[in-house]
Design a protein around this motif. Structure first.
Motif, PDB file in Angstrom:
ATOM      1  N   VAL A 170      -6.874  -2.193   5.557  1.00 35.13           N
ATOM      2  CA  VAL A 170      -5.768  -1.228   5.550  1.00 35.13           C
ATOM      3  C   VAL A 170      -5.900  -0.339   4.317  1.00 35.13           C
ATOM      4  CG1 VAL A 170      -3.261  -0.937   5.539  1.00 35.13           C
ATOM      5  CG2 VAL A 170      -4.289  -2.891   6.727  1.00 35.13           C
ATOM      6  N   ALA A 171      -5.813   0.953   4.515  1.00 32.68           N
ATOM      7  CA  ALA A 171      -5.919   1.896   3.394  1.00 32.68           C
ATOM      8  C   ALA A 171      -4.868   1.596   2.336  1.00 32.68           C
ATOM      9  CB  ALA A 171      -5.773   3.331   3.889  1.00 32.68           C
ATOM     10  N   ARG A 172      -5.231   1.740   1.075  1.00 31.93           N
ATOM     11  CA  ARG A 172      -4.327   1.421  -0.033  1.00 31.93           C
ATOM     12  C   ARG A 172      -3.005   2.181   0.088  1.00 31.93           C
ATOM     13  NH1 ARG A 172      -4.289  -1.007  -5.475  1.00 31.93           N
ATOM     14  NH2 ARG A 172      -2.232  -0.456  -6.219  1.00 31.93           N
ATOM     15  N   ASP A 173      -3.063   3.478   0.317  1.00 33.25           N
ATOM     16  CA  ASP A 173      -1.831   4.267   0.402  1.00 33.25           C
ATOM     17  C   ASP A 173      -0.956   3.818   1.568  1.00 33.25           C
ATOM     18  OD1 ASP A 173      -2.613   5.703  -1.782  1.00 33.25           O
ATOM     19  OD2 ASP A 173      -3.278   7.470  -0.671  1.00 33.25           O
ATOM     20  N   ASP A 174      -1.586   3.488   2.693  1.00 34.10           N
ATOM     21  CA  ASP A 174      -0.822   3.036   3.861  1.00 34.10           C
ATOM     22  C   ASP A 174      -0.117   1.720   3.570  1.00 34.10           C
ATOM     23  OD1 ASP A 174      -1.563   5.229   5.325  1.00 34.10           O
ATOM     24  OD2 ASP A 174      -3.223   4.221   6.350  1.00 34.10           O
ATOM     25  N   LEU A 175      -0.838   0.780   2.953  1.00 41.80           N
ATOM     26  CA  LEU A 175      -0.237  -0.518   2.663  1.00 41.80           C
ATOM     27  C   LEU A 175       0.870  -0.389   1.631  1.00 41.80           C
ATOM     28  CD1 LEU A 175      -0.132  -3.526   3.110  1.00 41.80           C
ATOM     29  CD2 LEU A 175      -2.009  -3.812   1.472  1.00 41.80           C
ATOM     30  N   ASP A 176       0.659   0.422   0.604  1.00 42.67           N
ATOM     31  CA  ASP A 176       1.698   0.632  -0.404  1.00 42.67           C
ATOM     32  C   ASP A 176       2.958   1.214   0.231  1.00 42.67           C
ATOM     33  OD1 ASP A 176      -0.067  -0.287  -2.254  1.00 42.67           O
ATOM     34  OD2 ASP A 176      -0.236   1.575  -3.389  1.00 42.67           O
ATOM     35  N   ARG A 177       2.787   2.180   1.123  1.00 48.29           N
ATOM     36  CA  ARG A 177       3.939   2.803   1.775  1.00 48.29           C
ATOM     37  C   ARG A 177       4.697   1.784   2.627  1.00 48.29           C
ATOM     38  NH1 ARG A 177       1.453   6.791   3.425  1.00 48.29           N
ATOM     39  NH2 ARG A 177       0.920   6.177   5.554  1.00 48.29           N
ATOM     40  N   VAL A 178       3.973   0.936   3.332  1.00 46.22           N
ATOM     41  CA  VAL A 178       4.615  -0.092   4.164  1.00 46.22           C
ATOM     42  C   VAL A 178       5.359  -1.097   3.290  1.00 46.22           C
ATOM     43  CG1 VAL A 178       4.161  -2.060   5.676  1.00 46.22           C
ATOM     44  CG2 VAL A 178       3.064   0.136   6.134  1.00 46.22           C
ATOM     45  N   ARG A 180       6.602  -0.692   0.274  1.00 49.52           N
ATOM     46  CA  ARG A 180       7.805  -0.075  -0.302  1.00 49.52           C
ATOM     47  C   ARG A 180       8.914   0.037   0.731  1.00 49.52           C
ATOM     48  NH1 ARG A 180       3.942   3.802  -2.928  1.00 49.52           N
ATOM     49  NH2 ARG A 180       3.792   3.187  -5.106  1.00 49.52           N
ATOM     50  N   ALA A 181       8.554   0.415   1.951  1.00 51.40           N
ATOM     51  CA  ALA A 181       9.561   0.551   3.002  1.00 51.40           C
ATOM     52  C   ALA A 181      10.189  -0.796   3.338  1.00 51.40           C
ATOM     53  CB  ALA A 181       8.930   1.162   4.252  1.00 51.40           C
ATOM     54  N   MET A 182       9.385  -1.835   3.443  1.00 49.14           N
ATOM     55  CA  MET A 182       9.908  -3.169   3.749  1.00 49.14           C
ATOM     56  C   MET A 182      10.775  -3.690   2.609  1.00 49.14           C
ATOM     57  SD  MET A 182       6.520  -4.909   5.513  1.00 49.14           S
ATOM     58  CE  MET A 182       7.366  -6.413   6.069  1.00 49.14           C
ATOM     59  N   ASP A 183      10.388  -3.369   1.362  1.00 54.69           N
ATOM     60  CA  ASP A 183      11.183  -3.791   0.208  1.00 54.69           C
ATOM     61  C   ASP A 183      12.529  -3.086   0.195  1.00 54.69           C
ATOM     62  OD1 ASP A 183      11.268  -5.211  -2.479  1.00 54.69           O
ATOM     63  OD2 ASP A 183      11.600  -3.154  -3.114  1.00 54.69           O
ATOM     64  N   ARG A 184      12.561  -1.789   0.512  1.00 54.22           N
ATOM     65  CA  ARG A 184      13.825  -1.061   0.554  1.00 54.22           C
ATOM     66  C   ARG A 184      14.764  -1.639   1.608  1.00 54.22           C
ATOM     67  NH1 ARG A 184      10.569   3.502   0.331  1.00 54.22           N
ATOM     68  NH2 ARG A 184      10.915   3.895   2.547  1.00 54.22           N
ATOM     69  N   ARG A 185      14.194  -2.084   2.727  1.00 55.51           N
ATOM     70  CA  ARG A 185      15.011  -2.656   3.798  1.00 55.51           C
ATOM     71  C   ARG A 185      15.322  -4.131   3.559  1.00 55.51           C
ATOM     72  NH1 ARG A 185      11.015   0.017   7.064  1.00 55.51           N
ATOM     73  NH2 ARG A 185      10.240  -2.018   7.733  1.00 55.51           N
ATOM     74  N   ILE A 210       7.199   0.615  -8.242  1.00 55.68           N
ATOM     75  CA  ILE A 210       8.485   1.007  -7.670  1.00 55.68           C
ATOM     76  C   ILE A 210       9.435   1.312  -8.827  1.00 55.68           C
ATOM     77  CG2 ILE A 210      10.488   0.256  -6.323  1.00 55.68           C
ATOM     78  CD1 ILE A 210       8.666  -1.457  -4.656  1.00 55.68           C
ATOM     79  N   GLY A 211       9.988   2.506  -8.839  1.00 56.64           N
ATOM     80  CA  GLY A 211      10.906   2.880  -9.905  1.00 56.64           C
ATOM     81  C   GLY A 211      10.292   2.821 -11.280  1.00 56.64           C
ATOM     82  N   GLY A 212       8.977   3.126 -11.385  1.00 58.18           N
ATOM     83  CA  GLY A 212       8.306   3.104 -12.666  1.00 58.18           C
ATOM     84  C   GLY A 212       7.905   1.724 -13.132  1.00 58.18           C
TER      85      GLY A 212
END
Length: 223
Positions: A170-178, A180-185, A210-212
């Motif tokens: 899985v591409a690094r950017d794709d995994l990071d985005r997923v 972060r989204a799961m953490d927000r939820r 996340i948040g610096g």
């Protein structure tokens, strides 16, 4: 006010590092009883605190509050600044969530907005072309499956470095985005390793910011 400024959940060590203060047990119990915070135990017994919706509302009232009597000039300046902030929020019809998007400008953190600073809040409507459907197909399920295979028990902490090894295709950017989204939820919890000095380079590089703040560990509560 410290948790509001920090934005994301914070341990006592983080609060002391940034604000030279800690939330002691009696204060934590008082804030929890009032419904202003939730807290949990993390790695090595570290306690992480986070504002609830009621806590954010209480912080908003404090922003517009008058300074207490018989306080020092520093406190008067502090409350004077908050009064200007209160006026700005009111005239622009803004919420605290529009302003406090990350711990920007705190000593020891990045001063440039992080990627998630421009990410809509969990309550915001997705922009065209965004939303759940824009995430790579099946990655969230693969994150859960990889965690289950790596975790010693449900809810235990797993290094993101080990998780990435399981999902190396899985591409690094794709995994990071997923992540972060799961953490927000609140489907997963990402947290920093408090023993920063013992971290290997591989663990540091695998972190999600996340948040610096760099998050090195993942846990999923199956309760």
């Amino acid at each position: 006010m410290a948790l509001m400024t920090h934005v994301s959940e914070a341990s006592n060590s983080e609060l002391y590092e940034h604000f030279r203060m800690r939330i002691e047990k009696n204060i934590r119990q008082e804030l929890e009883s009032a419904g202003y915070i939730v807290w949990r135990k993390g790695l090595r017994g570290a306690i992480f605190h986070e504002l609830t919706e009621d806590g954010w509302e209480r912080a908003r009232r404090e922003v517009g509050a008058a300074a207490p009597e018989r306080v020092s000039s520093a406190w008067l300046l502090h409350y004077g600044t908050l009064m200007h902030l209160d006026r700005l929020l009111a005239t622009r019809n803004l919420q605290l969530a529009d302003l406090y998007v990350g711990p920007l400008g705190i000593p020891g953190t990045d001063t440039e907005p992080s990627a998630e600073a421009s990410t809509p809040s969990r309550d915001a409507a997705p922009r065209e072309g965004e939303g759940a459907g824009s995430e790579p197909d099946g990655v969230e399920d693969r994150v859960r499956d990889a965690y289950q295979r790596l975790a010693d028990a449900p809810g235990s902490l797993v290094s993101l470095a080990r998780l990435r090894e399981r999902l190396e295709d899985v591409a690094r950017d794709d995994l990071d985005r997923v992540l972060r989204a799961m953490d927000r939820r609140r489907e997963i919890h990402l947290e920093p390793d408090p023993n920063r000095k013992a971290l290997t380079q591989a663990v540091r590089e695998a972190a999600v910011t996340i948040g610096g703040e760099d998050k090195h560990l993942i846990t999923i509560d199956h309760s």
